[in-house]
Every structure is written in structure tokens, then in C-alpha cells.
Design a protein around this motif. Structure first.
Motif, PDB file in Angstrom:
ATOM      1  N   LYS A 169       0.856  -1.188   0.000  1.00  0.00           N
ATOM      2  CA  LYS A 169       0.000   0.000   0.000  1.00  0.00           C
ATOM      3  C   LYS A 169       0.888   1.233   0.000  1.00  0.00           C
ATOM      4  O   LYS A 169       1.731   1.389   0.891  1.00  0.00           O
ATOM      5  N   LYS A 171       1.062   5.095   0.616  1.00  0.00           N
ATOM      6  CA  LYS A 171       0.413   6.294   1.151  1.00  0.00           C
ATOM      7  C   LYS A 171       0.915   7.478   0.354  1.00  0.00           C
ATOM      8  O   LYS A 171       2.116   7.800   0.391  1.00  0.00           O
ATOM      9  N   ASP A 199      -3.369   5.183  -1.689  1.00  0.00           N
ATOM     10  CA  ASP A 199      -4.246   5.983  -0.826  1.00  0.00           C
ATOM     11  C   ASP A 199      -3.667   7.380  -0.640  1.00  0.00           C
ATOM     12  O   ASP A 199      -2.763   7.587   0.167  1.00  0.00           O
ATOM     13  N   ASN A 201      -5.176   9.843   0.710  1.00  0.00           N
ATOM     14  CA  ASN A 201      -5.921  10.508   1.790  1.00  0.00           C
ATOM     15  C   ASN A 201      -6.888  11.575   1.274  1.00  0.00           C
ATOM     16  O   ASN A 201      -7.027  12.640   1.872  1.00  0.00           O
ATOM     17  N   GLU A 225      -7.923   3.737  -2.861  1.00  0.00           N
ATOM     18  CA  GLU A 225      -8.468   4.156  -1.564  1.00  0.00           C
ATOM     19  C   GLU A 225      -8.567   5.672  -1.483  1.00  0.00           C
ATOM     20  O   GLU A 225      -7.562   6.368  -1.631  1.00  0.00           O
ATOM     21  N   ASP A 226      -9.766   6.168  -1.244  1.00  0.00           N
ATOM     22  CA  ASP A 226      -9.999   7.597  -1.022  1.00  0.00           C
ATOM     23  C   ASP A 226      -9.175   8.485  -1.968  1.00  0.00           C
ATOM     24  O   ASP A 226      -8.413   9.340  -1.516  1.00  0.00           O
ATOM     25  N   ASN A 248     -11.797   4.926   4.086  1.00  0.00           N
ATOM     26  CA  ASN A 248     -11.811   4.963   5.551  1.00  0.00           C
ATOM     27  C   ASN A 248     -12.177   6.364   6.038  1.00  0.00           C
ATOM     28  O   ASN A 248     -12.089   6.651   7.223  1.00  0.00           O
ATOM     29  N   HIS A 299      -8.595  -1.374   8.832  1.00  0.00           N
ATOM     30  CA  HIS A 299      -7.880  -0.100   8.698  1.00  0.00           C
ATOM     31  C   HIS A 299      -6.919   0.113   9.868  1.00  0.00           C
ATOM     32  O   HIS A 299      -7.152  -0.372  10.975  1.00  0.00           O
TER      33      HIS A 299
HETATM   34 MG    MG Z   1      -6.901   5.662   4.057  1.00  0.00          MG
END
Ligand code: MG
Length: 410
Positions: A169, A171, A199, A201, A225-226, A248, A299
Motif C-alpha cells: 500500500k 500512502k 491511498d 488521503n 483508496e480515497d 476509511n 484499517h
Molecule cells: Mg486511508
């Protein structure tokens, strides 16, 4: 069994290096509140919450009049006693409730001599697989900066070698999307048999989210993700990108879950034992997701061993957990539980088998890291130590410069 006392202790545990994210950074340590709920029979149940300091500790102290004499088995009553949904407009105690729920489940398990997963339906798996949660990082100690595709791939390879991860993953949300796309593609090329997730965010504009999503459609993605903020933003991306979308951020309670069932914005709901108010609400939410064929994953909002144990017991009992869990855990240098950090094997961590959550505090470590907190204090999660004066906007219009190496070491 009745609750007799509640204690909260703030600790700070060092990370290998500061972790960069779209809102700023984790500045080189995790600040967590360790909660101990003592029963009148002498048993102590453990809980954990993100953040800490006097405000968090006093918030737990303020719950003592609500909880003294409460039977830890009465978990539904506990929810209404301290986090009644109609009162939560004025006193949002969801995260406090979660820490107390962990401790009550721990107490019940210790009292009965059974692990928490046995109170939640029983384990379907003995080990929970995890993704290698990859961050762009500032340099610290012997750990070099992680900013370029080459640095990121080398870091992922080292983690894969050490822990056996087969899911990665990234970030993001730190650098311009084109740079992060290059990094993501480099991961895909370096680990062709492994799965990936990205992701940022929720800081991309819808146009950038669409562009990024379409650009990675051919890769071995678990989900996106998001990429953007909000149920409506996610729905727009979901309609035009052929990758499952996960969140999330905007499905974190049952009301939002209902909205997402009626008008789907996310395909995968990332269940956080803190943000949903405990392990049991996550199990309930997973049941709703099972009914409506939504995916679920576990999460991570940053965890030490107590919180990690809640994630493992949750992961053990979910029939529809088809994705690896997330954890920041491998970024830490130590833990406050007896025996030190739990070990990864082949990318997974064993579900504790002892009574309750199955973890105990190492009192010497708790004292050491409480002292470290007193020395270092908290940090502003939504500021970046490498960019003084910067603050985040959504969508982000001022990403960090990927061509400039920044060294924040004093
Ligand atoms: Mg997230």
C-alpha cells in the motif's frame, strides 16, 4: 465483575523515520494513550487510543463517574451510557468508547479464560495477512530519505524480505500525482506477482483522481483508496474507473454505511476499531457489508500492541475479509507489550491465543515511553516539519517538490 477504576497513560514510541502524508507528517513517533480498566476482582483490561496528553487523559478520568460499578459484560449499555448517538452531537466520545470497549472485552475474556475472538463468533483464521504500508519518509538515523521511485522500491523490497509482504500500500498525497504514479508503477514493475493499493488521503481533485485511477487500471490493484474527498466525489470516480474504490474517510459510521448501501460510492469499507467505536461495531458493520456484497478490510490509524490485538481479533472473525489488513506497525521501533513487537511471518501476524486480547503491558516499557512523551510532547499531525508555513488544502494545490531532497535532521 464491576469496573472499579480507569487509568490512562500517554506514551510516545519512536518510528524508524518521520512518515509523510497528505496532511503533514507523523514526526518520528506515535503518541498513544494506553488505557487500563480495573475491575473489582483485580483483573485489568487494556485499551488504546490515538493521541494523548492531558486532554486525553482527563477525558478518560471524566468517564469514571459513568463507569464505576458498571458490569463489563454489559457492552450495549456501555455504548448508550457514554456514546448515545443523540447526545454525540455535543460530546463525541466514539474514540473513548472504543478504548473502553477494548478493555471491557479484554476483561470478559480474561474472566472467562477465552480469547476475544471467541466472544465475537470465533476465529475463522489463525493469522491475519497485512500489507506493507509504504510511506514517503524523511531521513532519520541510519534510515535514508524515501522520495524517489528507486528509494521506494528498495524500501518495499527490504520490507518484503524481512516480513514477507505480498501486498503493498502506497500512502500518497504528498507529491504531485505524476510523481506518485511513477512510484506506483515502479512498485508494480518490481513486484509483478504482488497486489497493490494507493491511498492519497482524499486530496486529489476529481479530475486528478479520475486521471490517476485510469492510469493504473491495468495494474494488479486491490483497490483505489480515497482518491478524492466525499461520497459524491468517490461516486464520480467509481463510475468512471474500473477499480474497486475503498474508503476509511466517509463511511465510518452506520448512517454513512446506509447511504453507501443505497447509493454506492465505495466498494470496500475499511473498518477501524477506534473510529467505529470498538471491535463489535466493526463486526456489525462487516455483517451489513456481507449482506450487501461490499468488501471489507481492516484499517490502521496507527497502533501499538493493544490496538494491534484488536485488529487481529477483528480480522480473525470476519468471513468476508478478502483483503490484507493495513498496519503502521512495522514502522515502529518498539512496543509497550510484553515480549516486544509482534512478529510478521509470511506477511501475516498470528492472532493472540491467550485470554482476552492476549497481550500484557511491559511496565518498564510503558514507563520509558511515558517519559519519552514527557520529553518530546505531541506534534501537529497536520503540519509538515519539512515545509514550515505550509498547510494542507483539499484538493491539494501545493504538493511537495519531488525533485528536492529535504533533510529535517537537526
Ligand atoms: Mg486511508
Amino acid at each position: 465483575m464491576r469496573i472499579a477504576d480507569i487509568r490512562a497513560t500517554t506514551v510516545a514510541v519512536p518510528l524508524e523515520a518521520p512518515l509523510r502524508h497528505s496532511n503533514g507528517a507523523h514526526w518520528g513517533r506515535f503518541v498513544r494513550t494506553i488505557v487500563e480498566v480495573e475491575a473489582d476482582n483485580g483483573l485489568i483490561g487494556l485499551g488504546e487510543m490515538g493521541g494523548g496528553g492531558e486532554s486525553a487523559e482527563s477525558a478518560f478520568r471524566a468517564l469514571k463517574p459513568y463507569l464505576e460499578g458498571h458490569d463489563p459484560f454489559q457492552l450495549e449499555a456501555l455504548r448508550f451510557k457514554i456514546a448515545n448517538p443523540t447526545a454525540s452531537l455535543y460530546n463525541n466520545r466514539t474514540q473513548l468508547l472504543a478504548a473502553i470497549e477494548f478493555a471491557c472485552l479484554d476483561l470478559i475474556g480474561r474472566h472467562l479464560g477465552v480469547p476475544v475472538c471467541d466472544l465475537l463468533g470465533g476465529r475463522l483464521r489463525d493469522r491475519v495477512p497485512f500489507a506493507s504500508y509504504l510511506f514517503f519518509r524523511y531521513a532519520a538515523g541510519e534510515h535514508g530519505e524515501i522520495r524517489t521511485p528507486e528509494q521506494l522500491v528498495a524500501h518495499a523490497a527490504a520490507l518484503k524480505e524481512a516480513h514477507g509482504f505480498t501486498v503493498h500500500k502506497l500512502k500518497g498525497g504528498v507529491f504531485p500525482p505524476d510523481h506518485e504514479l511513477e512510484c506506483y508503477r515502479a512498485l508494480a514493475a518490481a513486484f509483478p506477482g504482488d497486489r497493490l493499493r494507493y491511498d492519497p488521503n482524499a486530496v486529489l481533485s476529481v479530475a486528478e483522481g479520475l486521471r490517476f485511477g485510469r492510469a493504473i487500471e491495468g495494474l494488479n490493484n486491490d483497490y483505489l483508496e480515497d482518491p478524492v474527498w466525499g461520497l459524491e466525489g468517490l461516486r464520480t470516480v467509481r463510475e468512471q474507473v474500473r477499480i474497486p474504490l475503498a474508503t476509511n474517510t466517509v463511511v465510518v459510521n452506520f448512517e454513512q454505511l446506509a447511504s453507501n448501501v443505497l447509493r454506492r460510492s465505495a466498494d470496500v469499507v475499511l473498518l477501524d476499531t477506534t473510529f467505529w467505536g470498538g471491535i463489535r461495531p466493526c463486526v456489525k458493520a462487516a455483517g451489513v457489508c456481507e449482506t450487501f456484497q461490499l468488501g471489507v478490510a481492516v484499517h490502521s490509524s496507527g497502533e501499538l500492541g493493544v490496538q494491534l490485538a484488536t485488529m487481529l481479533h477483528l480480522g480473525a472473525v470476519l468471513p468476508n475479509l478478502t483483503y490484507a489488513a493495513d498496519a503502521h506497525y512495522h514502522q515502529l521501533t518498539d512496543d509497550v507489550i510484553e515480549g516486544g513487537r509482534m512478529a510478521y511471518s509470511e506477511g501475516a501476524i498470528a492472532v493472540p491465543s491467550g485470554p482476552g486480547l492476549g497481550v500484557s503491558l511491559d511496565r518498564e516499557k510503558v514507563a520509558r515511553y511515558a517519559e519519552f512523551y514527557r520529553e518530546t510532547g505531541g506534534y501537529p499531525y497536520d503540519r509538515d516539519p519539512g515545509r514550515p508555513g505550509w498547510y494542507p488544502t483539499v484538493p491539494n494545490e501545493r504538493f511537495a517538490d519531488p525533485d528536492i531532497s529535504v533533510d529535517i535532521r537537526p
